[in-house]
Design an enzyme around this catalytic site. Structure first.
Site, short mmCIF file in Angstrom:
data_model
loop_
_atom_site.label_atom_id
_atom_site.label_comp_id
_atom_site.label_asym_id
_atom_site.label_seq_id
_atom_site.Cartn_x
_atom_site.Cartn_y
_atom_site.Cartn_z
N GLY A 88 -6.22 -3.92 -0.64
CA GLY A 88 -7.42 -3.67 -1.41
C GLY A 88 -7.95 -4.84 -2.20
O GLY A 88 -8.91 -4.70 -2.95
N ALA B 248 -4.16 -5.55 5.64
CA ALA B 248 -4.33 -5.59 4.19
C ALA B 248 -4.90 -6.92 3.71
O ALA B 248 -4.47 -7.98 4.13
CB ALA B 248 -3.02 -5.32 3.46
N GLY B 249 -5.90 -6.81 2.84
CA GLY B 249 -6.45 -7.98 2.16
C GLY B 249 -7.73 -8.54 2.75
O GLY B 249 -8.35 -9.42 2.15
N LYS C 122 2.17 3.99 11.57
CA LYS C 122 2.12 2.78 10.76
C LYS C 122 3.07 3.00 9.58
O LYS C 122 2.86 3.88 8.75
CB LYS C 122 0.71 2.52 10.25
CG LYS C 122 0.63 1.27 9.38
CD LYS C 122 -0.68 1.17 8.62
CE LYS C 122 -0.59 0.02 7.61
NZ LYS C 122 -1.73 -0.01 6.68
N ASN D 80 -9.31 -1.01 5.65
CA ASN D 80 -9.89 0.23 5.13
C ASN D 80 -10.86 -0.08 4.00
O ASN D 80 -12.07 0.08 4.12
CB ASN D 80 -8.78 1.17 4.68
CG ASN D 80 -9.29 2.52 4.21
OD1 ASN D 80 -8.52 3.40 3.85
ND2 ASN D 80 -10.58 2.76 4.20
N THR D 81 -10.32 -0.60 2.88
CA THR D 81 -11.14 -0.82 1.69
C THR D 81 -12.32 -1.73 1.96
O THR D 81 -13.41 -1.53 1.40
CB THR D 81 -10.27 -1.41 0.56
OG1 THR D 81 -9.12 -0.59 0.37
CG2 THR D 81 -11.05 -1.47 -0.74
#
Length: 260
Positions: free
Chosen positions: A163, A189-190, A102, A211-212
């Protein structure tokens, strides 16, 4: 997880799950392992610069996550130029992690938006070097097309800043990317909650990476399960084909045979 009739195909390999999860921000490797198990993910991404997967003399994430069970996807988080990103990918490959990566080339510390010229430069070098490249990029159809044309195995447009948990901020650009792409489109992301993941899959995105959203939840394990179900529901809704939207009401029961 998705059934065998609807596999997620990435770089010629079939996966059951359309959820890709990260490994940062958990309290320890044991919690990371449990969240991944509950998520049902087949692909797990690891920030090579932040999480140890290359030094066998220190606590190693790969002692908790079996590379024979999961596809380990090293990422270049924390790289701010093409040269560092390429070097990080080569380090991961030399450590035996694999050649699917990635790619992240970050533009600045405040937004963590990708540096488009740097991403394009690094992607070309890595593709030419035999890597399977999955680039994190803006929700920009032109950049996505350039990355596909140079041989990237997928494109990974952001939903919102890394995040942020804001969900998909520009569904219109994502739709354009989907319309023109012939490689998998993975929202990256997001994402903040299960409904965000479901929306991405309902739109026709092939997968979602997060992830977050899991690691920073009050109960990461429960959120991992929610994300698994959200991705599955979104994909099923996409395959089912939603009803058309209408401005006015339509009777849900048939009018034939009504008692006068």
């Amino acid at each position: 997880m998705q059934g065998p009739k609807d596999p997620f195909v990435l770089a010629g390999k079939e996966y059951h799950s359309r959820l890709i999860v990260g490994t940062g921000k958990y309290k320890d490797f044991a919690e990371t392992k449990r969240a991944i198990e509950v998520s049902g993910a087949d692909i797990v991404t690891v920030a090579v610069r932040r999480v140890n997967i290359t030094d066998p003399n220190q606590e190693n994430l790969l002692d908790y996550i079996d590379p024979k069970q999961y596809t380990i996807l090293p990422n270049t988080a924390g790289c701010y130029n093409a040269a560092d990103a390429v070097r990080t990918c080569r380090l991961a490959r030399e450590a035996g992690v694999g050649n699917m990566v990635k790619l992240e080339v970050i533009g600045d510390d405040k937004t963590l938006f990708p540096d488009i010229p740097g991403t394009l430069e690094a992607a070309k070098t890595l593709v030419d070097d035999g890597f399977i490249v999955l680039p994190y990029i803006h929700d920009d159809p032109i950049s996505c097309q350039k990355l596909e044309d140079m041989g990237c195995a997928a494109v990974m447009p952001l939903a919102a800043p890394i995040g942020s948990g804001l969900g998909i901020r520009n569904p219109y650009n994502i739709r354009i990317i989907l319309e023109h792409s012939s490689v998998p489109v993975i929202v990256d992301a997001g994402v903040g909650t299960a409904s965000d993941a479901a929306v991405a899959l309902e739109m026709g995105c092939d997968a979602v990476l997060m992830n977050t959203a899991i690691a920073a939840a009050k109960d990461p394990i429960l959120m991992a399960d929610a994300m698994r179900q959200g991705v599955e529901a979104g994909r099923k809704a996409y395959l089912a084909g939603r009803m058309g939207k209408k401005l006015y009401a339509t009777a849900s029961s048939p009018l034939d045979g009504m008692i006068a």
